[in-house]
Design an enzyme around this catalytic site. Sequence first.
Site, PDB file in Angstrom:
ATOM      1  CE  LYS A   1     -98.501 124.913 -46.432  1.00  0.00           C
ATOM      2  NZ  LYS A   1     -98.831 124.538 -45.067  1.00  0.00           N
TER       3      LYS A   1
ATOM      4  NE  ARG B   1    -108.379 126.140 -45.604  1.00  0.00           N
ATOM      5  CZ  ARG B   1    -108.123 125.469 -46.726  1.00  0.00           C
ATOM      6  NH1 ARG B   1    -107.228 124.515 -46.735  1.00  0.00           N
ATOM      7  NH2 ARG B   1    -108.771 125.768 -47.839  1.00  0.00           N
TER       8      ARG B   1
ATOM      9  CD  GLU C   1    -103.559 127.434 -41.390  1.00  0.00           C
ATOM     10  OE1 GLU C   1    -104.450 127.001 -42.138  1.00  0.00           O
ATOM     11  OE2 GLU C   1    -102.682 126.708 -40.886  1.00  0.00           O
TER      12      GLU C   1
ATOM     13  CE  LYS D   1     -98.186 120.644 -49.451  1.00  0.00           C
ATOM     14  NZ  LYS D   1     -98.932 119.838 -48.544  1.00  0.00           N
TER      15      LYS D   1
HETATM   16  P1  AMP Z   1    -100.273 121.031 -45.712  1.00  0.00           P
HETATM   17  O1  AMP Z   1    -100.973 120.857 -44.396  1.00  0.00           O
HETATM   18  O2  AMP Z   1     -98.792 121.118 -45.594  1.00  0.00           O
HETATM   19  O3  AMP Z   1    -100.745 120.067 -46.761  1.00  0.00           O
HETATM   20  O4  AMP Z   1    -100.705 122.496 -46.276  1.00  0.00           O
HETATM   21  C1  AMP Z   1    -102.038 122.899 -46.522  1.00  0.00           C
HETATM   22  C2  AMP Z   1    -102.562 123.721 -45.352  1.00  0.00           C
HETATM   23  O5  AMP Z   1    -101.874 124.960 -45.235  1.00  0.00           O
HETATM   24  C3  AMP Z   1    -104.012 124.180 -45.504  1.00  0.00           C
HETATM   25  O6  AMP Z   1    -104.937 123.183 -45.203  1.00  0.00           O
HETATM   26  C4  AMP Z   1    -104.077 125.324 -44.505  1.00  0.00           C
HETATM   27  O7  AMP Z   1    -104.417 124.824 -43.230  1.00  0.00           O
HETATM   28  C5  AMP Z   1    -102.647 125.842 -44.433  1.00  0.00           C
HETATM   29  N1  AMP Z   1    -102.491 127.242 -44.903  1.00  0.00           N
HETATM   30  C6  AMP Z   1    -101.743 128.174 -44.275  1.00  0.00           C
HETATM   31  N2  AMP Z   1    -101.757 129.339 -44.927  1.00  0.00           N
HETATM   32  C7  AMP Z   1    -102.559 129.163 -46.017  1.00  0.00           C
HETATM   33  C8  AMP Z   1    -102.963 130.023 -47.088  1.00  0.00           C
HETATM   34  N3  AMP Z   1    -102.537 131.297 -47.193  1.00  0.00           N
HETATM   35  N4  AMP Z   1    -103.790 129.479 -48.030  1.00  0.00           N
HETATM   36  C9  AMP Z   1    -104.217 128.190 -47.945  1.00  0.00           C
HETATM   37  N5  AMP Z   1    -103.860 127.341 -46.955  1.00  0.00           N
HETATM   38  C10 AMP Z   1    -103.031 127.821 -45.999  1.00  0.00           C
END
Ligand code: AMP
Length: 560
Positions: A251, A256, A301, A424
């Site tokens: 992650k 994004r 990302e 996540k």
């Molecule tokens: P959060 O912002 O904590 O809700 O986490 C979701 C966000 O993680 C997504 O909208 C992406 O911008 C980011 N992200 C980073 N790496 C990945 C990945 N491998 N797959 C999907 N989302 C990712």
Amino acid sequence: MDYSILADIYEKLEAVSSKLKKTEILAELFKSTPTSELPKIVLLIQGRVFPSYSEYELGVAEQMMMRAIALATGFKTEKVEEKFKKTGDLGLAVEECIKSKRQSSFAKKKVTVDDVFGNLQKLATITGSGSQEKKLKLITELLVSAKPKEARYIVRTILQDLRVGAGEGILRDAIASAFLTGDKAADAIEYALNLLPDFGEIARIAKEEGVDGLENVRVRIGKPLHVMLSEKAESIKEVLDKHGEVIAEWKYDGMRVIIEKRGKDIWLFTRRLENVTKQFPDIVELAREHLKPYQCIVDGEAVGIDKKTGNPLPFQMLSQRVQRKYDIEKMVKEIPIQVNLFDVICVESEMLISKSLAERKKTLEKIVAQVPGKFQFAKQIVSSDENQLKEFYEEALKARQEGLMLKVPQSHYVFGRHTDGWYKIKPTMENLDLAIIGATWGEGARASWLTSYVLGARDTKTGNFVEVGMMSTGLTEKEYEQMTKTLQPLIVEEKGRTVRVRPKVVVEVKYQEIQKSPTYGSGFALRFPALSRLRPDKGPDEVDTIERVKKLYESQGRAG
Ligand code: AMP
């Protein structure tokens, strides 16, 4: 259509608080609107003249509006300001001015919806020298002919503060009730909006083609879409117990980015539907060269990279690039990026969203010519082994990324939803994403800045934000200054040194613990909240809920 019809509707909407009543009023309006005018009316009901994702901004501040009102009504600007101070609403101020100045308005030219829509759209396209005067002219032209009530809503629309309380949910229900029947209506609208986030267009399709038309909406290259979202999992084990095997990816801590390609044309959109193509010519170039199909949409990302160390930069650095409108080439050199791709939505004319993630990954491998370190696949392993996944997680954290995404190989791509297809995993006491709902002016040298901020969590029952704490640490001097600039136009009420602001700005907040609080409306207070980072990528609807605060409080083991 005469604008007075719309002004009457706005007034009715303002007067009722029941969602059901508002929906009825709007459904009636939509039914009686000719198809050719429907997209415009639907946008205006939202207080817009462009869809929410559009880059166009009307760029009219309160100061300019006061001048326009003065010019149109013959009042002195100071007088207009006085009325504004009294009501806190330039819409009401202009209404009063016109009422008391003009005895009769029957000789006036009627203002039409087209007049308002046209002039407001023009506002957004005026730039360069003399633009202020040109804008003033467009606004006064409308206000001179407008009746008092019409002026109220014209002014509020221009200032992007319509105050009639017709949110997206109400709009969705009203479109369904006006044009659709059957139990698939609500889902069809939601599906179509995720692919085509433009209520005006959606209303037109609903009217002309019904549920079938909405279900057949295709992604449009060059337009943003609502990306797939993830759920938070407590542990790797929890996900493995449920799904057996997962595709685990790092992650990344970045932005994004949805990359859309048609021939040589490339568009870049963020998760909040912003078009960031201009800000990232480097990604455009990479995508143009290294995405093989003529037409496709891929998901990934983007991370900022430290030129000296090669390490990922904190998100805040990358967000400087998102906000930058000039000197873009300089920024490209200063903050190089790396794109990590993890999904594909369509290739040529084929939609892949109903294929499994495992299949989409195979397609992704075929259509991308990777450039290591620059334009590559997100690091991933496929595993059902908890220990192996834990190691992979540690590796991601060591590389200064946020954690892991665990994805179910069979899952489809679901637009705009938090689903049990993606999970996540992040370490620790979770930070909270909160809205700034108020602030206090600083003292001494900081007197011209808003330096402490009232934090609000979302109350899903009422749709309001309730106080959970007051934050005044974690910002640099520059950030205080910037935050003040951002918050000032959002002020809705000022009492002594404190202000209340519209909940637009989202911040990620760290804190030591959550305590019960008799003073805060939420019943909870964060102890020592400090800014972790700004979240310009999140909107108020993504702010953490009171339920979540309560859950976190309970997970500290001190409930009750
Ligand atoms: P959060 O912002 O904590 O809700 O986490 C979701 C966000 O993680 C997504 O909208 C992406 O911008 C980011 N992200 C980073 N790496 C990945 C990945 N491998 N797959 C999907 N989302 C990712």
